[in-house]
Design an enzyme around this catalytic site. Sequence first.
Site, PDB file in Angstrom:
ATOM      1  N   GLY A   7       0.843  -1.188   0.000  1.00  6.39           N
ATOM      2  CA  GLY A   7       0.000   0.000   0.000  1.00  6.39           C
ATOM      3  C   GLY A   7       0.873   1.231   0.000  1.00  6.39           C
ATOM      4  O   GLY A   7       1.001   1.929   1.006  1.00  6.39           O
ATOM      5  N   GLY A   9       0.842   4.335  -0.773  1.00  3.90           N
ATOM      6  CA  GLY A   9       0.289   5.672  -0.894  1.00  3.90           C
ATOM      7  C   GLY A   9       1.181   6.619  -0.122  1.00  3.90           C
ATOM      8  O   GLY A   9       2.399   6.408  -0.009  1.00  3.90           O
ATOM      9  N   GLY A  12       2.622   4.901   3.265  1.00  2.00           N
ATOM     10  CA  GLY A  12       3.494   3.787   2.915  1.00  2.00           C
ATOM     11  C   GLY A  12       4.772   4.242   2.255  1.00  2.00           C
ATOM     12  O   GLY A  12       5.863   3.721   2.546  1.00  2.00           O
ATOM     13  N   ASN A 107      -6.414   3.034   9.198  1.00  2.12           N
ATOM     14  CA  ASN A 107      -7.467   3.720   9.941  1.00  2.12           C
ATOM     15  C   ASN A 107      -8.612   2.776  10.244  1.00  2.12           C
ATOM     16  O   ASN A 107      -8.869   1.816   9.512  1.00  2.12           O
ATOM     17  CB  ASN A 107      -8.014   4.901   9.133  1.00  2.12           C
ATOM     18  CG  ASN A 107      -7.022   6.033   9.010  1.00  2.12           C
ATOM     19  OD1 ASN A 107      -6.238   6.299   9.924  1.00  2.12           O
ATOM     20  ND2 ASN A 107      -7.035   6.711   7.877  1.00  2.12           N
ATOM     21  N   LYS A 191      -8.952   7.581  17.920  1.00  2.14           N
ATOM     22  CA  LYS A 191      -8.975   8.114  16.558  1.00  2.14           C
ATOM     23  C   LYS A 191     -10.305   7.819  15.866  1.00  2.14           C
ATOM     24  O   LYS A 191     -10.828   8.651  15.115  1.00  2.14           O
ATOM     25  CB  LYS A 191      -7.819   7.541  15.746  1.00  2.14           C
ATOM     26  CG  LYS A 191      -7.686   8.160  14.365  1.00  2.14           C
ATOM     27  CD  LYS A 191      -6.468   7.667  13.617  1.00  2.14           C
ATOM     28  CE  LYS A 191      -6.351   8.338  12.252  1.00  2.14           C
ATOM     29  NZ  LYS A 191      -5.192   7.839  11.477  1.00  2.14           N
ATOM     30  N   ASN A 195     -12.671  10.683  14.224  1.00  3.54           N
ATOM     31  CA  ASN A 195     -13.007  10.619  12.798  1.00  3.54           C
ATOM     32  C   ASN A 195     -14.500  10.371  12.560  1.00  3.54           C
ATOM     33  O   ASN A 195     -15.092  10.934  11.632  1.00  3.54           O
ATOM     34  CB  ASN A 195     -12.188   9.518  12.115  1.00  3.54           C
ATOM     35  CG  ASN A 195     -10.743   9.915  11.909  1.00  3.54           C
ATOM     36  OD1 ASN A 195     -10.402  11.092  11.928  1.00  3.54           O
ATOM     37  ND2 ASN A 195      -9.875   8.943  11.720  1.00  3.54           N
ATOM     38  N   SER A 266     -10.542  14.141   4.818  1.00  4.79           N
ATOM     39  CA  SER A 266     -10.097  13.409   3.628  1.00  4.79           C
ATOM     40  C   SER A 266     -11.251  12.659   2.984  1.00  4.79           C
ATOM     41  O   SER A 266     -11.238  12.388   1.780  1.00  4.79           O
ATOM     42  CB  SER A 266      -8.975  12.432   4.000  1.00  4.79           C
ATOM     43  OG  SER A 266      -9.429  11.499   4.972  1.00  4.79           O
TER      44      SER A 266
END
Length: 316
Positions: A7, A9, A12, A107, A191, A195, A266
């Site tokens: 991953g 992104g 990562g 997440n 978290k 979120n 996001s």
Amino acid sequence: MRYLIFGSGAIGTLLGGLLAGAGHHVVFIGRKWNIEGIRSQGIKISGVWGDYQTGPQSAFETVAEIPEELNHFDQVLLCVKAFDTAAAIQSCLLILGDATQVISFQNGYGNCQMIAEHIGWHRTLGARVITGVELPHPGVVQVTVHADAIRLGHYLCQTPMNQLEGICLTLREAGILVEPTEQLEEFIWAKILYNSALNPLGALLQVPYGALGEASETRTIMESVVHEAFTVTQAQGIRQFWQCADAYLDVFYQKMLPPTAAHYPSMLRDLEKGRRTEIDALNGAISRLGKEQGVPTPINDLLTSLLHFRESYKKR
């Protein structure tokens, strides 16, 4: 150490770039546009963690492409979106050795559980990340904000602290700001609470976090999200840093929300770009746990359904 970054992104690429720069053997798996940049130009890191640059790295789109001489790893750092966890760990089974550990840098709720279903809890670790990272160009990473150290641990507290400290020491020597913890569950749920209260509302209403905290209408919704979450987690036996929802909300409004008042979620960017969101690992997870425990979660159910509609409407 030999690492697989599954991953590649923003987070990562950051982790793998720092590890490669410190001399570790690192292989990257990710989407074509970023992988080609990592493979041809290397990785350039800038921002609040400092400036670093590596040469070209071994990078592929799938695990099956990794040459035999490169596919032995001590640790896999899993950095995919929560909805890709099952497919990612299934792919990794091809190259996992008997002692290979998988660490979730993801997440939401359920990632460690899903990994452990495939490889066992004795090889599964997790990390809570609240560092802001952007990937504006292939192989180019910018660390925009660092709210707290990455917290790395075992979700069920089954890995000795000295082993966690050893893992974190290696990562810190590479420039990764990480600390071991015996309270990973509490950090992950802190978290999730934050979120779940802010992200779906901010995404649906297209406003920054601060606007949600200023209006009584949205405060009522956020408080319902949190109260439902606490009722569910208490029924499930999930550990929290706070004794009750009201204690959390005091900290949320006074300390957590003000520094991020101008921030847009996001999840909004995902909707704008027609991408799938991680709602199922946030409010959707609260809803699922509520159903398991027979606890009503109408507000989390509603937000999850609205986000699913927005995802599918964009595709149509």
